[in-house]
Design a protein around this motif. Structure first.
Motif, PDB file in Angstrom:
ATOM      1  N   GLU A   1      46.646  42.749  36.534  1.00 57.38           N
ATOM      2  CA  GLU A   1      48.035  42.376  36.798  1.00 57.38           C
ATOM      3  C   GLU A   1      48.386  41.056  36.123  1.00 57.38           C
ATOM      4  O   GLU A   1      49.503  40.851  35.666  1.00 57.38           O
ATOM      5  CB  GLU A   1      48.286  42.287  38.307  1.00 57.38           C
ATOM      6  N   ILE A   2      47.393  40.164  36.078  1.00 52.95           N
ATOM      7  CA  ILE A   2      47.645  38.886  35.403  1.00 52.95           C
ATOM      8  C   ILE A   2      47.853  39.123  33.917  1.00 52.95           C
ATOM      9  O   ILE A   2      48.782  38.602  33.296  1.00 52.95           O
ATOM     10  CB  ILE A   2      46.460  37.903  35.629  1.00 52.95           C
ATOM     11  N   LYS A   3      46.979  39.958  33.336  1.00 55.42           N
ATOM     12  CA  LYS A   3      47.074  40.252  31.904  1.00 55.42           C
ATOM     13  C   LYS A   3      48.429  40.851  31.556  1.00 55.42           C
ATOM     14  O   LYS A   3      49.030  40.543  30.540  1.00 55.42           O
ATOM     15  CB  LYS A   3      45.938  41.221  31.516  1.00 55.42           C
ATOM     16  N   GLU A   4      48.891  41.717  32.459  1.00 54.86           N
ATOM     17  CA  GLU A   4      50.176  42.383  32.187  1.00 54.86           C
ATOM     18  C   GLU A   4      51.365  41.528  32.602  1.00 54.86           C
ATOM     19  O   GLU A   4      52.494  41.999  32.660  1.00 54.86           O
ATOM     20  CB  GLU A   4      50.226  43.723  32.941  1.00 54.86           C
ATOM     21  N   ASN A   5      51.068  40.286  32.981  1.00 57.29           N
ATOM     22  CA  ASN A   5      52.127  39.351  33.363  1.00 57.29           C
ATOM     23  C   ASN A   5      52.933  39.785  34.587  1.00 57.29           C
ATOM     24  O   ASN A   5      54.085  39.426  34.747  1.00 57.29           O
ATOM     25  CB  ASN A   5      53.098  39.127  32.197  1.00 57.29           C
ATOM     26  N   ARG A   6      52.324  40.606  35.426  1.00 55.73           N
ATOM     27  CA  ARG A   6      53.069  41.031  36.619  1.00 55.73           C
ATOM     28  C   ARG A   6      52.936  39.984  37.738  1.00 55.73           C
ATOM     29  O   ARG A   6      53.820  39.850  38.560  1.00 55.73           O
ATOM     30  CB  ARG A   6      52.528  42.390  37.110  1.00 55.73           C
ATOM     31  N   ILE A   7      51.827  39.298  37.726  1.00 54.57           N
ATOM     32  CA  ILE A   7      51.660  38.205  38.696  1.00 54.57           C
ATOM     33  C   ILE A   7      51.112  36.971  37.986  1.00 54.57           C
ATOM     34  O   ILE A   7      50.611  37.068  36.853  1.00 54.57           O
ATOM     35  CB  ILE A   7      50.690  38.572  39.855  1.00 54.57           C
ATOM     36  N   LYS A   8      51.205  35.850  38.685  1.00 55.47           N
ATOM     37  CA  LYS A   8      50.637  34.612  38.156  1.00 55.47           C
ATOM     38  C   LYS A   8      49.866  33.929  39.276  1.00 55.47           C
ATOM     39  O   LYS A   8      50.267  34.001  40.430  1.00 55.47           O
ATOM     40  CB  LYS A   8      51.771  33.678  37.708  1.00 55.47           C
ATOM     41  N   ILE A   9      48.766  33.294  38.914  1.00 61.09           N
ATOM     42  CA  ILE A   9      48.047  32.521  39.938  1.00 61.09           C
ATOM     43  C   ILE A   9      48.530  31.074  39.854  1.00 61.09           C
ATOM     44  O   ILE A   9      48.530  30.484  38.777  1.00 61.09           O
ATOM     45  CB  ILE A   9      46.524  32.550  39.685  1.00 61.09           C
ATOM     46  N   VAL A  10      48.957  30.538  40.976  1.00 67.42           N
ATOM     47  CA  VAL A  10      49.338  29.123  40.977  1.00 67.42           C
ATOM     48  C   VAL A  10      48.538  28.390  42.052  1.00 67.42           C
ATOM     49  O   VAL A  10      48.078  28.984  43.019  1.00 67.42           O
ATOM     50  CB  VAL A  10      50.850  28.918  41.245  1.00 67.42           C
ATOM     51  N   GLU A  11      48.388  27.119  41.816  1.00 72.24           N
ATOM     52  CA  GLU A  11      47.659  26.333  42.802  1.00 72.24           C
ATOM     53  C   GLU A  11      48.558  25.242  43.341  1.00 72.24           C
ATOM     54  O   GLU A  11      49.316  24.632  42.608  1.00 72.24           O
ATOM     55  CB  GLU A  11      46.393  25.758  42.177  1.00 72.24           C
ATOM     56  N   GLN A  12      48.432  25.007  44.630  1.00 71.44           N
ATOM     57  CA  GLN A  12      49.348  24.080  45.272  1.00 71.44           C
ATOM     58  C   GLN A  12      48.547  23.161  46.186  1.00 71.44           C
ATOM     59  O   GLN A  12      47.631  23.605  46.858  1.00 71.44           O
ATOM     60  CB  GLN A  12      50.323  24.901  46.115  1.00 71.44           C
ATOM     61  N   GLY A  13      48.916  21.880  46.176  1.00 71.49           N
ATOM     62  CA  GLY A  13      48.237  20.960  47.080  1.00 71.49           C
ATOM     63  C   GLY A  13      48.841  21.049  48.465  1.00 71.49           C
ATOM     64  O   GLY A  13      50.047  21.002  48.629  1.00 71.49           O
ATOM     65  N   ILE A  14      48.009  21.225  49.457  1.00 68.66           N
ATOM     66  CA  ILE A  14      48.507  21.327  50.825  1.00 68.66           C
ATOM     67  C   ILE A  14      47.994  20.137  51.603  1.00 68.66           C
ATOM     68  O   ILE A  14      46.789  19.904  51.690  1.00 68.66           O
ATOM     69  CB  ILE A  14      47.972  22.605  51.515  1.00 68.66           C
ATOM     70  N   ARG A  15      48.894  19.396  52.151  1.00 69.17           N
ATOM     71  CA  ARG A  15      48.466  18.267  52.962  1.00 69.17           C
ATOM     72  C   ARG A  15      48.125  18.786  54.357  1.00 69.17           C
ATOM     73  O   ARG A  15      48.929  19.471  54.981  1.00 69.17           O
ATOM     74  CB  ARG A  15      49.610  17.266  53.032  1.00 69.17           C
TER      75      ARG A  15
ATOM     76  N   VAL B   1      43.503  22.087  47.927  1.00 71.14           N
ATOM     77  CA  VAL B   1      44.201  22.892  46.934  1.00 71.14           C
ATOM     78  C   VAL B   1      44.172  24.338  47.392  1.00 71.14           C
ATOM     79  O   VAL B   1      43.122  24.879  47.700  1.00 71.14           O
ATOM     80  CB  VAL B   1      43.522  22.757  45.555  1.00 71.14           C
ATOM     81  N   GLU B   2      45.364  24.952  47.457  1.00 72.59           N
ATOM     82  CA  GLU B   2      45.418  26.341  47.890  1.00 72.59           C
ATOM     83  C   GLU B   2      45.810  27.218  46.708  1.00 72.59           C
ATOM     84  O   GLU B   2      46.701  26.876  45.932  1.00 72.59           O
ATOM     85  CB  GLU B   2      46.447  26.479  49.012  1.00 72.59           C
ATOM     86  N   LYS B   3      45.112  28.337  46.596  1.00 74.58           N
ATOM     87  CA  LYS B   3      45.391  29.262  45.506  1.00 74.58           C
ATOM     88  C   LYS B   3      46.420  30.281  45.986  1.00 74.58           C
ATOM     89  O   LYS B   3      46.240  30.894  47.037  1.00 74.58           O
ATOM     90  CB  LYS B   3      44.077  29.980  45.157  1.00 74.58           C
TER      91      LYS B   3
END
Ligand code: ADP
Ligand code: ZN
Length: 790
Positions: free
Chosen positions: A149-163, A118-120
């Motif tokens: 920045e997250i609080k202000e909704n300027r960025i979002k953290i997403v996680e992605q599965g990397i094979r 899982v990559e952040k």
């Protein structure tokens, strides 16, 4: 009621407490693609951490789901199923039998290249994705800034599965120092481990090597590499992965079946019956070395092939010789893949995919090849079933015989075990079921004449050589006749021990409770367990006097003595020090055969699977010191090694002879090995096992606690002992194993025995689950199980 679709999943990577089925909602758009054995990403726990999970099945929506807040599967990670339903059931069996999680069992089945990490990532307002670590490094305000920045909704953290395999890059390492500086580092004692030297020397030769290649070819872990990186000797970097698909060469079969011997006919007829019926059955072929077992396996494989089914043929780690591969390739051409631990991640991945896609019908390989993803398995062959490499040494510590039997049952396949020296537990189980098929004659040539040399006589006569006079004379004869000799000694290095003649102190490794071995070529003492090296000194660490003496000979010393005794003869040495990276193993053996080298000296690496017509003499130099392995199996192992090694002689028209040198000449073990009498060995051994209450008369398990701090290992063992001790099993109080410290970790063990394997499993499961919750992170608990495999 809404029309909700519910999935049952299990987590890929978790601890035993969370190792159970969880339910998630399936987004409608995903439902038609989802198949058992695909992986998905799910939000897990109160923090909704992204986790990789295996999809098991759809389940009916139940009212009870209304009461809980169900979450949705967030992502589908595979486009085809990775494991079938029957492989899931096999994973469950392994989990229950060998105390691990589903994820661990499944990970043993699936090649590394298919694992998912899982990559952040950071999602910017404009839709760009940036790896979290990179974003963090470039953010002047650090983690604080990111949180804002997250609080202000300027960025979002997403996680992605990397094979792993889909990554365009893979991590590799290269030297930061000049190759010429390596020797200086060694000379100045800046390097303290044999493995570190090995890494630097290989990098000097190859420029850069991927971390995965280090792991698969050299068994060198990330830890070793990161230590060297911290010291500034090497650096890691991302290397573009080679994308070219391996081309499968077009090989047409060239060899055909032999005219079978009576022994072979009998065995083939017996096993053909269930093959024709297509029903599960199992057999043990007890056939002496050279009786033609391999020819039988190949015949059975072609019968299964004719039925439209597939075969798995397993050979021991060191039995997978070029000779073996050639024989199968010549018979089956392209219909075969070879799988072993020395394949690179990419090679293993493509072999696995070829099987999965049904492009081949035969897999020849070592232990993990038992998980080859055939969907129509008809036959499993385990050659040399007694071999130690069939027991996995990392979690799950499965026994291949057990897994193979379960898989054969599950898939309706035939299991065939073969050995000249079966494990007594196997022989016992198969004999009771009328499933032992015996082959007692060689197909070609004769069994060698085996004779024993009592080394006490030679020592008393003041002869201090590793070789007895008898053996020296026989080697002379062979050299004169242009015939080849193989010498076998189960120990590499020069001398095996540094001993103080005054106080009897033995120089031990700083990190392990084992003696250091002297390697003359490198001029170092080396620990064969952790690789630690140090300088040799003539001074005793305790008496502080010049009283140290070297005892015990290793292959290096034998080689040196051979040069002195037979200066004209050509000699080749084969052990861990002379082999490594991809091919040198094969190169050495080819050299031995093609250049007709007079003498090959080696460790157990050379005891198995080789078939060279010109070898007429085999010498076993230290028969007493054989028999490693688990304590109660040590005489069995010694018997096996002696038989295997002497079986290398006389495999053609030329008569062979084997000479066994030993001190303890009166042991029944050596006596039976010389007579090559498996039956007497078997009955003696069974008698001893019965008296001492060892398998097959009981089931047994060893629970090992390891920790850097001895008291933690001891205390946790004590807690576990208190739980176990109230059960119906026989439980021995915690004790230290023969090697009480390994790699700076102290070891405390508990041995349990129980007549009823099911009772043992239930009791151990309870203790295991209880301890799994209690155990501090700095202590590990491992359970080795010795139950009847069939
Ligand atoms: P094992 O696997 O039992 O050690 P192999 O199958 O390797 O035995 O056979 C030993 C040798 O005998 C090989 O060189 C093989 O080619 C040969 N061989 C086996 N069966 C026959 C046969 N029926 N006729 C002639 N040679 C045979
Ligand atoms: Zn050590």
């Amino acid at each position: 009621m809404e029309n909700k679709i519910v999935a049952a999943v299990i987590l890929d990577n978790t601890t035993r407490s969370y190792d159970k089925v969880y339910n998630y909602l399936v987004p409608e758009s995903m439902a038609c693609y989802l198949e058992t054995g695909m992986r998905v990403m799910v939000p897990f726990g109160s923090g909704d951490t992204a986790k990789v999970a295996y999809f098991l099945d759809f389940i009916a929506y139940d009212k009870k789901f209304d009461k809980i807040k169900m979450k949705y599967i967030s992502e589908l990670l595979d486009d085809e199923a990775l494991v079938s339903k029957s492989m899931f059931r096999l994973a469950r069996d392994i989990r229950d039998e060998y105390f691990c999680t589903y994820g661990q069992a499944l990970n043993a089945m699936v090649p590394l290249g298919l694992r998912i990490s899982v990559e952040k990532l950071v999602l910017l307002e404009d839709g760009k994705l940036i790896p979290f670590q990179a974003y963090l490094q470039s953010a002047p305000g650090g983690i604080k800034q990111i949180n804002e920045e997250i609080k202000e909704n300027r960025i979002k953290i997403v996680e992605q599965g990397i094979r792993n395999m889909k990554n365009k890059f893979e991590k590799a390492v290269r030297l930061l120092i000049l190759p010429s500086e390596i020797n200086e580092l060694i000379f100045k004692d800046r390097i303290k481990n044999e493995k570190h030297i090995r890494v630097l020397e290989l990098l000097a030769e190859y420029e850069d090597i991927t971390i995965n290649d280090f792991a698969s070819y050299e068994n060198i872990s990330r830890n070793v590499l990161s230590t060297l990186e911290k010291k500034g000797y090497i650096e890691s970097f991302l290397k573009p992965r080679k994308q070219d698909e391996q081309n499968v060469p077009d090989i047409a079969p060239t060899s055909t079946e032999k005219h079978f011997t009576d022994d072979q006919k009998y065995v083939i007829d017996r096993i053909s019956m269930p093959i024709q019926e297509g029903k599960y059955d199992k057999f043990l072929i007890h056939g002496i070395t050279g009786s033609g077992k391999t020819e039988v396996y190949m015949k059975l494989v072609s019968e299964v092939l004719a039925k439209g089914k597939s075969s798995i043929v397993l050979v021991p780690e060191i039995g997978l010789t070029p000779l073996m591969v050639n024989r199968f390739t010549q018979r089956f051409g392209n219909n075969l893949v070879v799988m072993h631990s020395r394949l690179s991640m990419k090679e293993r991945y493509s072999a696995w995919m070829r099987i999965k896609r049904g492009e081949v019908a035969i897999a020849l390989g070592t232990r993990s090849c038992i998980f080859a993803p055939f969907s129509n398995l008809g036959l499993i062959v385990i050659d040399e079933e007694h071999d130690g490499s069939y027991i996995s040494e990392c979690t799950p510590k499965y026994h291949t015989n057990f897994v193979a039997d379960r898989r054969a049952k599950e898939d309706g396949a035939i299991l065939v075990l073969g050995s000249a020296t079966p494990k007594v537990t196997t022989y016992d189980a198969m004999d009771k079921q009328g499933r032992v098929l015996t082959m007692s004659n060689r197909a070609l040539g004769k069994l060698p004449d085996v004779s024993l040399v009592d080394m006490r006589d030679d020592t008393i006569n003041g002869h201090m050589s590793v070789f007895s006079n008898t053996l020296i004379k026989e080697i002379e004869k062979n050299i004169a006749n242009g015939e080849q000799t193989v010498l076998f000694l189960n120990r590499r290095g020069y001398s095996s021990m540094q001993l103080c003649t005054k106080c009897r102190t033995v120089v031990k490794c700083e990190h392990c409770d084992v003696p250091m071995t002297y390697h003359k070529g490198k001029d170092f003492l080396v620990c064969h367990y952790c690789g630690h090296i140090q300088r040799k000194s003539g001074i005793c660490p305790v008496c502080k006097e010049e009283t140290m003496m070297e005892c015990g000979a290793g292959t290096e010393k034998v080689e040196a003595e051979l040069h002195e005794l037979f200066p004209e003869a050509s000699v080749l040495r084969m052990d861990l020090d002379t082999t490594g990276m991809k091919n040198s193993h094969r190169d050495l053996l080819e050299k031995f055969e093609n250049e007709k080298v007079d003498i090959l000296i080696g460790t157990q690496m050379i005891a198995k699977g080789h078939d060279y017509p010109l070898v007429t003499l085999v010498g076993i130099l230290n028969a007493d010191a054989l028999g490693s392995g688990l304590f109660y199996e040590s005489s069995e192992n010694a018997y096996q090694l002696i038989t295997q090694a002497s079986g290398r002689a006389g495999r053609s028209d030329l008569k062979g002879r084997a000479i066994i040198q030993a001190y303890n000449v009166d042991s029944p073990l050596i006596e039976n090995a010389i007579k090559q009498d498996y039956q007497s060995f078997y009955s003696t051994e069974m008698r001893i096992r019965k008296i001492l209450d060892f398998p097959p008369y009981t089931s047994m398990a060893i629970i090992m606690f390891t920790s850097m701090q001895q008291h933690l290992a001891d205390e946790n063992a004590a807690v576990c002992y208190n739980i176990l001790h109230n059960t119906g099993m026989t439980v021995f109080a915690p004790s230290r194993p023969q090697i009480s410290k390994l790699n700076d970790k102290f070891r405390t063990r508990i041995i349990v025995k129980c007549k009823d394997p099911k009772e043992m499993k239930d009791d151990l499961t309870k203790a295991y689950l209880y301890m799994a919750k209690k155990l501090p992170k700095t202590v590990t608990m491992g359970i080795d199980v010795y139950c009847n495999e069939f």
